[in-house]
Design an enzyme around this catalytic site. Structure first.
Site, PDB file in Angstrom:
ATOM      1  CD  GLU A  66     -14.455  -9.550  23.551  1.00  0.00           C
ATOM      2  OE1 GLU A  66     -15.849  -8.764  23.738  1.00  0.00           O
ATOM      3  OE2 GLU A  66     -13.430  -8.632  23.797  1.00  0.00           O
ATOM      4  CE  LYS A  94     -15.894  -4.323  28.806  1.00  0.00           C
ATOM      5  NZ  LYS A  94     -14.360  -3.610  28.287  1.00  0.00           N
TER       6      LYS A  94
END
Length: 348
Positions: free
Chosen positions: A152, A168
């Site tokens: 990420e 997410k």
């Protein structure tokens, strides 16, 4: 010859970059202007906000990683299965009361490793068994020991632009991604968009990818990308990093929405400090003319060692649509492969 800067032992590595010899270490919160000084810097920011950066003397050729000694000790969790499920239910109750919309609930896995492990060797094992776009590590004896396999992006700086790509939504396959995952991703993407607006030229912040699917070993993620043009008063400031971190930290994907409420709830429900986990980890390069490029990851899928204990964090985003057992299973999924590689119980 001019005096050479004092050089202490230490090394760091990222994709295509190997760094050796530490000349400076700074507290970025106290001295943000120093992170505009020329050189290669490596940044470690803990979830609670402490930020340190090490400047390295030189970029070198890849080094021999050595051999990783598998972790033999049993891993223990800061939250038991029952405690984690109860905490999920508590967050859902807080959502019902209107205190928060989403909160990221994490637990720390710990194993006793009395002798300092070989960080570079563990990183090589992870690179082979769980390659990650923002993988890297740092070892400065007595100061920093972090091995990161993050998928990420927190902040990328370059060409006058700032980019963030929150994750997410996690499942073992594409078909396992749910409407809850999509709603959660959209919520956090909007939070990140709002964060970047504080440091960008008005009207330039845009979502360039929404709900993209990325495949990684053993799981898939929903990833969105947000970018904007840095405002001149930020990009040209000696305190650029103060402005950036004040606007964006901690990362929205590992805190929640609204951030202030989520952080308060996290502090109440998580019994162990996260340390570098869920913080930021990466590199900053400053040219002699002061131009800066940087790539900081959200420090998930990250090991760190201190005081004879090796730690690894795992967590899940909790919304009203969460099912407690499913969230526990997600934390197991995220940890299983990397802990297995570190322990030598998973084929590489």
């Amino acid at each position: 010859m001019p005096d050479q800067p004092r050089r202490e032992p230490g090394h760091a590595w990222f994709a295509g970059v190997e760094l050796e010899g530490v000349t400076d270490v700074i507290d970025v919160r106290d001295q943000p202007e120093r992170l505009r000084e020329p050189g290669w810097w490596v940044v470690v920011e803990e979830f609670d906000g402490r930020v340190r950066a090490w400047r390295f003397a030189e970029r070198t050729d890849p080094v021999d990683a050595g051999v990783h000694e598998p972790v033999e000790a049993e891993w223990r969790s800061s939250l038991s299965h029952a405690d984690y499920v109860a905490a999920v239910d508590e967050i859902r109750a807080r959502i019902l009361e209107g205190d928060v919309y989403q909160a990221n609930l994490c637990r720390m896995l710990e194993a006793d490793v009395p002798d300092e492990p070989n960080a570079r060797a563990l990183a090589k094992v992870l690179e082979r068994g769980n390659p990650a776009p923002f993988g890297g590590g740092i070892h400065v004896p007595g100061q920093a020991w972090v091995v990161c396999a993050s998928p990420e992006l927190f902040l990328r700086i370059g060409g006058g632009m700032v980019t963030s790509a929150p994750i997410k939504g996690t499942a073992s396959s594409r078909s396992g991604l749910s409407e809850k995952d999509r709603a959660e991703n959209v919520m956090i993407t909007d939070l990140v968009r709002n964060d970047l607006q504080h440091v960008c030229v008005p009207g330039t912040v845009e979502v360039t990818t929404l709900l993209g699917v990325e495949e990684h070993p053993g799981l898939v993620h929903l990833v969105s990308t947000v970018q904007g043009q840095l405002a001149p008063q930020v990009a040209e400031s000696d305190r650029m990093w103060e402005h950036l971190l004040d606007a964006t930290y901690p990362p929205g994907s590992v805190s929640g929405a609204p951030k202030s409420s989520a952080l308060r709830i996290i502090g109440e429900l998580e019994p162990a400090a996260r340390g570098p986990y869920c913080g930021a980890f990466g590199w900053v390069h400053v040219d002699d003319d002061g131009s800066t490029t940087a790539e900081l990851a959200v420090a998930i899928r990250t090991f760190w060692w201190a005081d004879g204990v090796l730690r690894f964090g795992t967590g899940a985003g909790i919304t009203w649509g969460s099912e407690a057992e499913a969230e526990w299973a997600e934390t197991q999924l995220k940890a299983a492969r990397l802990v297995g590689l570190a322990s030598g119980t998973l084929d590489r």
